[in-house]
Design a protein around this motif. Structure first.
Motif, short mmCIF file in Angstrom:
data_model
loop_
_atom_site.label_atom_id
_atom_site.label_comp_id
_atom_site.label_asym_id
_atom_site.label_seq_id
_atom_site.Cartn_x
_atom_site.Cartn_y
_atom_site.Cartn_z
N THR A 73 82.48 21.94 39.43
CA THR A 73 82.12 21.60 40.81
C THR A 73 82.35 22.80 41.71
O THR A 73 83.42 23.39 41.71
N SER A 74 81.34 23.16 42.47
CA SER A 74 81.36 24.40 43.23
C SER A 74 82.40 24.39 44.35
O SER A 74 82.50 23.44 45.12
N SER A 75 83.18 25.47 44.40
CA SER A 75 84.11 25.67 45.52
C SER A 75 83.68 26.85 46.37
O SER A 75 84.48 27.42 47.11
N ARG A 76 82.39 27.21 46.26
CA ARG A 76 81.86 28.34 47.02
C ARG A 76 81.73 27.98 48.49
O ARG A 76 81.26 26.91 48.85
N GLU A 77 82.20 28.89 49.34
CA GLU A 77 82.14 28.66 50.79
C GLU A 77 80.68 28.58 51.25
O GLU A 77 79.81 29.26 50.71
N THR A 78 80.43 27.75 52.27
CA THR A 78 79.08 27.60 52.80
C THR A 78 78.94 28.41 54.09
O THR A 78 79.91 28.57 54.84
N PRO A 79 77.74 28.93 54.36
CA PRO A 79 77.54 29.76 55.57
C PRO A 79 77.84 29.01 56.86
O PRO A 79 78.25 29.61 57.85
N ASP A 80 77.62 27.69 56.88
CA ASP A 80 77.81 26.90 58.10
C ASP A 80 79.21 26.30 58.20
O ASP A 80 79.45 25.41 59.01
N ASP A 81 80.13 26.76 57.32
CA ASP A 81 81.53 26.30 57.35
C ASP A 81 81.68 24.82 57.06
O ASP A 81 82.70 24.20 57.42
N VAL A 136 73.70 20.95 32.99
CA VAL A 136 72.79 20.73 34.11
C VAL A 136 73.59 20.51 35.40
O VAL A 136 73.24 21.06 36.46
N TYR A 137 74.65 19.74 35.32
CA TYR A 137 75.53 19.51 36.47
C TYR A 137 76.04 20.85 37.01
O TYR A 137 76.01 21.10 38.22
N GLY A 138 76.53 21.72 36.11
CA GLY A 138 77.03 23.02 36.52
C GLY A 138 75.95 23.89 37.13
O GLY A 138 76.19 24.60 38.12
N ALA A 139 74.73 23.85 36.55
CA ALA A 139 73.63 24.66 37.06
C ALA A 139 73.22 24.21 38.46
O ALA A 139 72.97 25.03 39.35
N VAL A 140 73.18 22.89 38.67
CA VAL A 140 72.81 22.36 39.99
C VAL A 140 73.89 22.70 41.01
O VAL A 140 73.60 23.04 42.16
N GLN A 141 75.16 22.64 40.58
CA GLN A 141 76.26 23.04 41.47
C GLN A 141 76.12 24.51 41.87
O GLN A 141 76.33 24.88 43.02
N ALA A 142 75.77 25.34 40.88
CA ALA A 142 75.62 26.77 41.17
C ALA A 142 74.49 27.04 42.15
O ALA A 142 74.52 28.02 42.90
N LYS A 143 73.47 26.17 42.17
CA LYS A 143 72.37 26.30 43.12
C LYS A 143 72.78 25.93 44.54
O LYS A 143 72.06 26.21 45.50
N GLY A 144 73.90 25.25 44.67
CA GLY A 144 74.40 24.91 45.99
C GLY A 144 73.89 23.61 46.56
O GLY A 144 74.08 23.34 47.74
N LEU A 145 73.23 22.77 45.72
CA LEU A 145 72.76 21.48 46.22
C LEU A 145 73.97 20.60 46.54
O LEU A 145 74.99 20.65 45.86
N ARG A 146 73.85 19.75 47.57
CA ARG A 146 75.01 19.04 48.08
C ARG A 146 74.91 17.52 47.95
O ARG A 146 75.90 16.84 48.19
N SER A 147 73.79 16.98 47.59
CA SER A 147 73.62 15.53 47.57
C SER A 147 74.41 14.89 46.42
O SER A 147 74.20 15.23 45.25
N PRO A 148 75.30 13.92 46.71
CA PRO A 148 76.01 13.22 45.63
C PRO A 148 75.09 12.37 44.77
O PRO A 148 75.45 12.01 43.66
N TRP A 149 73.91 12.05 45.30
CA TRP A 149 72.97 11.23 44.53
C TRP A 149 72.39 12.01 43.36
O TRP A 149 71.80 11.42 42.45
N ILE A 150 72.55 13.31 43.35
CA ILE A 150 72.16 14.12 42.19
C ILE A 150 73.31 14.17 41.19
O ILE A 150 73.12 13.99 39.98
N TYR A 151 74.51 14.36 41.70
CA TYR A 151 75.65 14.60 40.81
C TYR A 151 76.22 13.34 40.18
O TYR A 151 76.66 13.36 39.02
N ALA A 152 76.23 12.23 40.92
CA ALA A 152 76.83 11.01 40.39
C ALA A 152 76.15 10.53 39.11
O ALA A 152 76.83 10.25 38.11
N PRO A 153 74.79 10.43 39.05
CA PRO A 153 74.16 10.01 37.79
C PRO A 153 74.43 10.98 36.64
O PRO A 153 74.67 10.55 35.50
N LEU A 154 74.40 12.29 36.93
CA LEU A 154 74.68 13.27 35.88
C LEU A 154 76.10 13.10 35.33
O LEU A 154 76.32 13.14 34.12
N ALA A 155 77.07 12.87 36.23
CA ALA A 155 78.45 12.72 35.81
C ALA A 155 78.65 11.45 34.99
O ALA A 155 79.33 11.47 33.95
N VAL A 156 78.06 10.35 35.43
CA VAL A 156 78.21 9.08 34.71
C VAL A 156 77.57 9.17 33.32
O VAL A 156 78.16 8.73 32.32
#
Length: 415
Positions: A254-262, A210-230
């Motif tokens: 964890t996504s290293s994909r470049e963002t359109p807004d740099d 799930v963590y990987g899938a959400v990363q692939a979607k490009g979501l950026r909030s740490p409040w999503i990732y921190a609970p999943l990681a813990v």
């Protein structure tokens, strides 16, 4: 001016904020992190060899294991190796992802040299360890102890002793150490797992997915990732597999994909936030709680009379050099890889010696392989001796190369 804007304007000029930023930036450099880890190690060694050593032993054996967590008996030393080192391996996973996406591992041809050297640098020390320790009961369980290279310590030694180090050489060492850590964490997952619990493992794998899938979607909030990681860490720990496996898996996803807004990528943001915490707290605390061994004459005599300890020293000092240098030489000789224009065999030899610094992961594997405190103490002492010897040997090579390069530059200017 609104109050929030006024606070934001004044904040950079507050001394605590400025010093905090400066400290965090310093901790993002390998040299500072390596020095702090070394200081923690020396403090632990000094304390363990004083009349107050009992308080040190009581501290690392202090148990924090609430029954509702369901993690069994966990003292501070176990929390450091399973919890804090998970952050360290998360950073290693980020580095590996970065190397695969943008670095030396992006082009298989360029990646071949450090990857082949890393694989040979894992296999050779293991074989030497098994040969030296053969005949001692239970020795074979620690075959993986001398296989790992400590990233922070090795890069710190390189930065201090080889000023103006060529970028390709640093990249070679970094890629070597990251691949080395990936192999080590795979070894831990396969060979140092007792009593596997399937349901917690399944829960951890699903959370990581799930963590990987959400990363692939490009979501950026740490409040999503921190609970999943813990939660992924928690269930991995409960499954019986060492929880650092979850750390490296999450880092690699964890996504290293470049963002359109740099804006910084998710991987860059995570690295920016967690690297100072890892270098300034996680690794030093682990080193402090693991490295406190008695260095009396009788203790050192026991180390040099123990085949397991001698196998660790021989594996790290001899095996790492032979494996890394021999693997790189064979890869070039057989046409599997090329030696870049800025790389020289003497410098590769220095890195091969430096690969014998097996501090963090070697101590982690040593604790998993040898639960007996006396045997683990001998192994820890052996790792410290080998890491010191490897650092000194590599430093001599690099300082010699610095002088050679300086003379060459003077000669070129004179010509």
């Amino acid at each position: 001016m609104p109050r929030r804007a006024a606070v934001a304007t004044r904040w950079p000029f507050r001394p605590t904020a400025r010093y905090g930023r400066n400290l965090a930036e310093a901790l993002r450099t390998e040299t500072v992190g390596g020095v702090i880890m070394l200081a923690a190690t020396l403090i632990a060694l000094a304390w363990a060899n004083t009349p107050w050593a009992r308080f040190y032993d009581d501290l690392r054996a202090y148990e924090i294991s609430p029954s509702w967590l369901g993690l069994g008996h966990m003292d501070l030393q176990h929390w450091a190796s399973s919890g804090l080192l998970a952050v360290f391996f998360f950073i290693a996973g980020l580095e590996l992802r970065e190397e695969i996406t943008h670095g030396e591992l992006r082009d298989p041809r360029d990646a071949a040299l450090p990857v082949i050297a890393a694989v040979a640098g894992v296999a050779t020390p293991a074989l030497i360890f098994l040969a030296v320790s053969a005949g001692q009961a239970g020795a074979a369980r620690g075959w993986a102890v001398p296989t790992a290279t400590d990233i922070a310590f090795a890069l710190a030694v390189l930065a201090v002793t080889f000023t103006r180090c060529p970028a390709p050489l640093r990249a070679f060492l970094l890629t070597l150490a990251v691949v080395d850590d990936l192999i080590a964490i795979t070894i831990i997952a396969i060979f140092y797992t007792d009593g596997l619990s399937f349901l917690p493992l399944l829960a951890s794998v699903l959370l990581i997915a799930v963590y990987g899938a959400v990363q692939a979607k490009g979501l950026r909030s740490p409040w999503i990732y921190a609970p999943l990681a813990v939660l992924a860490w928690y269930f991995m720990q409960r499954s019986g597999i060492h929880a650092t496996v979850a750390g490296v898996a999450l880092g690699m996803l964890t996504s290293s994909r470049e963002t359109p807004d740099d804006l910084p990528t998710n991987a860059e943001r995570a690295d920016h936030v967690l690297r100072p915490f890892s270098a300034g707290f996680c690794v030093p605390v682990f080193a402090f709680l693991s490295a406190g061994v008695v260095l009396s004459g009788s203790a050192l005599e026991a180390v040099f009379g123990d085949r397991v300890a001698l196998g660790v020293i021989a594996g790290l000092v001899i095996g790492k050099f032979v494996g890394v240098f021999g693997g790189a030489w064979a890869a070039v000789r057989l046409g599997l890889a090329t030696l870049g224009d800025e790389l020289h065999w003497r410098e590769i030899a220095g890195v091969a010696m430096l690969a014998g610094v097996g501090f963090t992961v070697s101590l982690l594997i040593g604790g998993l392989a040898y639960p007996d405190p006396s045997q683990f103490e001998r192994v820890t002492t052996a790792v410290l001796i080998a890491s010191l010897f490897a650092s000194l040997a590599a430093s001599l090579v690099f300082r010699h190369r610095v002088r050679q390069r300086a003379r060459a530059e003077v000669s070129d200017d004179g010509g």
